[in-house]
Design a protein around this motif. Structure first.
Motif, PDB file in Angstrom:
ATOM      1  N   SER A   1      70.177  66.906 -94.626  1.00 22.08           N
ATOM      2  CA  SER A   1      69.439  65.814 -95.253  1.00 22.08           C
ATOM      3  C   SER A   1      68.698  64.946 -94.245  1.00 22.08           C
ATOM      4  CB  SER A   1      70.390  64.972 -96.087  1.00 22.08           C
ATOM      5  OG  SER A   1      70.998  65.803 -97.050  1.00 22.08           O
TER       6      SER A   1
ATOM      7  N   ILE B   1      78.729  64.496-103.336  1.00 25.48           N
ATOM      8  CA  ILE B   1      78.311  63.533-102.309  1.00 25.48           C
ATOM      9  C   ILE B   1      78.873  63.997-100.971  1.00 25.48           C
ATOM     10  CG2 ILE B   1      78.494  61.120-101.502  1.00 25.48           C
ATOM     11  CD1 ILE B   1      79.126  60.346-104.438  1.00 25.48           C
TER      12      ILE B   1
ATOM     13  N   GLY C   1      79.123  62.241 -97.250  1.00 18.22           N
ATOM     14  CA  GLY C   1      78.808  61.107 -96.386  1.00 18.22           C
ATOM     15  C   GLY C   1      77.691  60.254 -96.952  1.00 18.22           C
ATOM     16  N   ARG C   2      77.811  59.857 -98.200  1.00 20.35           N
ATOM     17  CA  ARG C   2      76.894  59.020 -98.972  1.00 20.35           C
ATOM     18  C   ARG C   2      75.652  59.753 -99.466  1.00 20.35           C
ATOM     19  NH1 ARG C   2      75.789  52.582 -98.588  1.00 20.35           N
ATOM     20  NH2 ARG C   2      74.510  52.499-100.452  1.00 20.35           N
ATOM     21  N   LEU C   3      75.382  60.943 -98.961  1.00 16.90           N
ATOM     22  CA  LEU C   3      74.171  61.638 -99.389  1.00 16.90           C
ATOM     23  C   LEU C   3      74.396  62.334-100.724  1.00 16.90           C
ATOM     24  CD1 LEU C   3      73.344  63.073 -95.897  1.00 16.90           C
ATOM     25  CD2 LEU C   3      71.918  61.443 -97.153  1.00 16.90           C
ATOM     26  N   PRO C   4      73.567  62.011-101.727  1.00 16.38           N
ATOM     27  CA  PRO C   4      73.687  62.702-103.007  1.00 16.38           C
ATOM     28  C   PRO C   4      73.193  64.136-102.842  1.00 16.38           C
ATOM     29  CG  PRO C   4      71.770  61.247-103.036  1.00 16.38           C
ATOM     30  CD  PRO C   4      72.433  61.046-101.703  1.00 16.38           C
TER      31      PRO C   4
ATOM     32  N   LEU D   1      76.168  55.993-107.744  1.00 17.13           N
ATOM     33  CA  LEU D   1      77.214  55.676-106.768  1.00 17.13           C
ATOM     34  C   LEU D   1      76.673  55.519-105.352  1.00 17.13           C
ATOM     35  CD1 LEU D   1      79.983  58.169-107.878  1.00 17.13           C
ATOM     36  CD2 LEU D   1      80.258  55.692-107.733  1.00 17.13           C
ATOM     37  N   THR D   2      75.723  56.387-104.992  1.00 14.90           N
ATOM     38  CA  THR D   2      75.282  56.415-103.591  1.00 14.90           C
ATOM     39  C   THR D   2      74.132  55.457-103.318  1.00 14.90           C
ATOM     40  OG1 THR D   2      73.645  58.135-104.034  1.00 14.90           O
ATOM     41  CG2 THR D   2      75.854  58.869-103.391  1.00 14.90           C
TER      42      THR D   2
ATOM     43  N   PRO E   1      68.434  57.283-101.715  1.00 17.17           N
ATOM     44  CA  PRO E   1      68.101  57.384-100.295  1.00 17.17           C
ATOM     45  C   PRO E   1      66.598  57.261-100.051  1.00 17.17           C
ATOM     46  CG  PRO E   1      68.702  59.539-101.160  1.00 17.17           C
ATOM     47  CD  PRO E   1      68.917  58.551-102.276  1.00 17.17           C
TER      48      PRO E   1
END
Lengths: 512, 87
Positions: A388, A416, A418-421, A479-480, A483
């Motif tokens: 990402s 998810i 590490g926060r990445l959808p 949730l995330t 980005p």
């Protein structure tokens, strides 16, 4: 610029080769004949053994601008490619193209030789730092990423011509008969190297376990080999194969595996004659584990397991759950032991495994494949090449080949990382087209490609958490957070070749 | 709350965050994150919001983020501040 049918803009040409935009998975027809190489004659009394790599390179006539290859069965334990490039550099040979079956993080040692001009380009995907440096624009070195089947196709069609193949031969005799089942660098199957043995202009076997003539069983035969070199070590055995591969203990991974196993059962494919492929990741193995239980409970006898083979598949073979394992690469020691002893454990080449342009590859006989992803999108396209952050970090492997071949291709992926959808509007890079992906399984729900409305209904009937992919995506992004999109420069550092040779996407330099 | 001494909270595991705080004249926030390109702005916003809610007006806040979701950011920041506010 040209546009693929999936809407990606690709260059007209890349590294001097015309880019044919990807259209669809199955209709591109091959033309022409298989590649050939010169006939040769070896008379009685001929000696193939060279004193060292340098002598073998000189004997092979390697010159500026030529192409070399290695195979990647030694994975991140491989010492050969680095050793070969050092020897080539010491001879002052420049502008070499590397057309190995894959390149691993251990080959970051090649970076200075890219800077110095010894290495000009990669006709193969790369794992690790080389791709990251190319993505940052810190090295200039065109990279053409291929699937395992696509590489077989490119060698067979002559699109890629290997001048000198350096084949790591874990167990080899002085006339070049070799296998991967014995010796300190035993890696099991030599499936990716068979293409190089068939098509490279000159073939050099490099071994750290030279045995008296003849070595048997024979994976690659003396008739294919021009020179034999003994070296002290081909690599680090600890990193060549895992001692064991294990299922995950992560609750999210286990949940995904549980759903995937339910999907397979619901598909109706889990019956006598069932065939299956999965990778060596913890979640994939957990799926295999659940399937084994289901097969044992229902008395189901499968036909074959394929691909990279692990101890899990060996156990299933030995328990009679599969009649055959088709093995192009061994992932652990148990698989290496088995390929040398179980008659049903068959070593296959990349051509038979996955090449779209032959009389029919094994992937076409697959019922179910379990695959991973770095990202997927709402059109079911899958990215395994870039992360990402936009960096090219992974090779394709057999991803697109098995997805195209199998009746049911399932992506197992956490929603998810590490926060990445993980479900995006559009993946950063398309590796595998959504048309060949059937189901995406996450811990938050299961998305089924619209082409499989029957399967979708059956999953709903079984009270599995089926969701529309956009609904699933929105749930995750809630949730995330959304980005910020990545920014790219215009210059293309790599093209992603689909298995038929068309270009499905490209990778651009990431804005600093 | 007042940052009276050095304190920390959190872990360096994926999806978590380490928060380090120490007394300082001004309020500063330094963010290092695996996802700074994609989420740097949202992480800063969340930390600022939490500090405001806790009425923290000065101190040096450093975070090392491994992709923590908002609730994890809240929890780690709040815990670090509570530890730093102890006598």
């Amino acid at each position: 610029m040209a546009r693929t049918s999936l809407g990606r803009w690709i260059p007209e040409t890349f590294d001097g080769r015309l880019c044919r935009p990807y259209q669809d998975p199955f209709s591109l027809q091959p033309m022409g004949q298989r590649a050939t190489r010169a006939l040769r004659r070896v008379n009685p009394g001929h000696n193939k053994v060279m004193a060292n790599l340098t002598e073998a390179i000189l004997a092979a006539g390697l010159k500026d601008g030529m192409t070399i290859s290695t195979h990647h069965h030694l994975r991140n334990g491989d010492a050969l490619l680095n050793m070969v490039v050092r020897a080539i550099h010491a001879l002052g040979i420049q502008d070499i193209t590397i057309a190995s079956s894959s390149v691993h993080p251990v080959h970051a040692e090649l970076l200075p030789y890219i800077h110095s001009g010894t290495i000009r380009a990669f006709e193969c995907g790369v794992n690790g730092l080389i791709g990251e440096m190319a993505s940052k624009g810190e090295i200039r070195c065109p990279i053409t990423v291929r699937t395992h089947g696509g590489r077989a196709r490119a060698l067979m069609s002559g699109e890629v011509r290997v001048d000198v193949a350096f084949i790591a031969a874990p167990c080899c005799d002085p006339f070049g008969n070799m296998n991967g089942i014995a010796g300190p660098s035993a890696c099991g199957s030599l499936g990716y190297a068979t293409l190089d043995a068939d098509y490279a202009e000159t073939v050099i076997a490099v071994t750290d376990y030279l045995q008296p003539y003849p070595v048997a069983p024979i994976s690659i035969a003396q008739t294919q080999v021009d020179y034999v070199v003994a070296v002290e070590s081909l690599g680090d055995p600890q990193k060549i194969v895992s001692t064991t591969t294990r299922t995950t203990t992560d609750p999210i991974g286990l949940m995904i595996a549980g759903y995937a196993a339910e999907v397979i059962e619901a598909s109706g494919l889990l019956k006598d004659g069932f065939s299956f492929q999965t990778g060596s990741g913890g979640t994939s193995l957990a799926v295999a584990d659940r399937l084994r239980d289901k097969m044992l409970a229902a008395g189901i006898k499968g036909s074959f397991g394929s691909g990279g083979i692990t101890g899990y598949f060996v156990d299933m073979l030995e328990q009679g759950l599969f009649r055959t394992l088709f093995d192009v690469q061994c992932f652990d020691l148990q698989a290496v032991r088995s390929i040398g002893s179980n008659p049903g454990h068959v070593e296959i080449g990349a051509d038979m495994y996955a090449n779209p342009f032959n009389g029919g590859a094994i992937v076409n006989q697959l019922d179910v494949v379990i695959l991973g992803a770095t990202e997927v999108d709402v059109d079911f396209n899958v990215n395994v090449n870039t992360e990402s952050n936009g960096y090219l970090l992974h090779n394709t492997g057999g991803h697109s080949d098995t997805a195209a071949g199998a009746k049911l291709s399932i992506i197992t992926v956490p929603s998810i990382r590490g926060r990445l959808p993980i479900i995006r509007d559009a993946v950063t890079t398309i590796t595998t087209p959504g048309e060949t992906i059937d189901v995406i399984v996450t811990e938050r729900g299961i998305a089924v490609n619209d082409r499989h409305s029957d399967l979708k209904e059956e999953l709903l009937r079984r009270h599995l958490p089926v969701k529309d992919i956009r609904e699933l995506q929105q749930e995750i992004v809630a949730l995330t957070g959304q980005p910020k999109p990545l920014e790219f420069e215009d210059d293309v550092i790599a093209v992603i070749e689909y298995r038929d040779g068309s270009i499905i996407d490209c990778v651009r330099r990431v804005k600093a | 709350m007042e940052i009276r001494r050095k304190a920390q909270a959190g872990t360096m595991q994926s999806s978590d965050m380490m928060v380090f705080v120490e007394p300082a004249q001004e309020l500063t926030i330094e963010i290092e994150s695996t996802v700074v390109k994609q989420f740097g702005h949202l992480i800063r916003q969340r930390i600022e919001g939490k500090l405001q809610q806790l009425d923290v007006r000065s101190g040096r806040i450093r975070v090392s983020d491994r992709g923590a979701l908002d609730y994890a950011i809240d929890a780690r920041v709040e815990t670090a501040i509570a530890r730093a506010a102890e006598e």
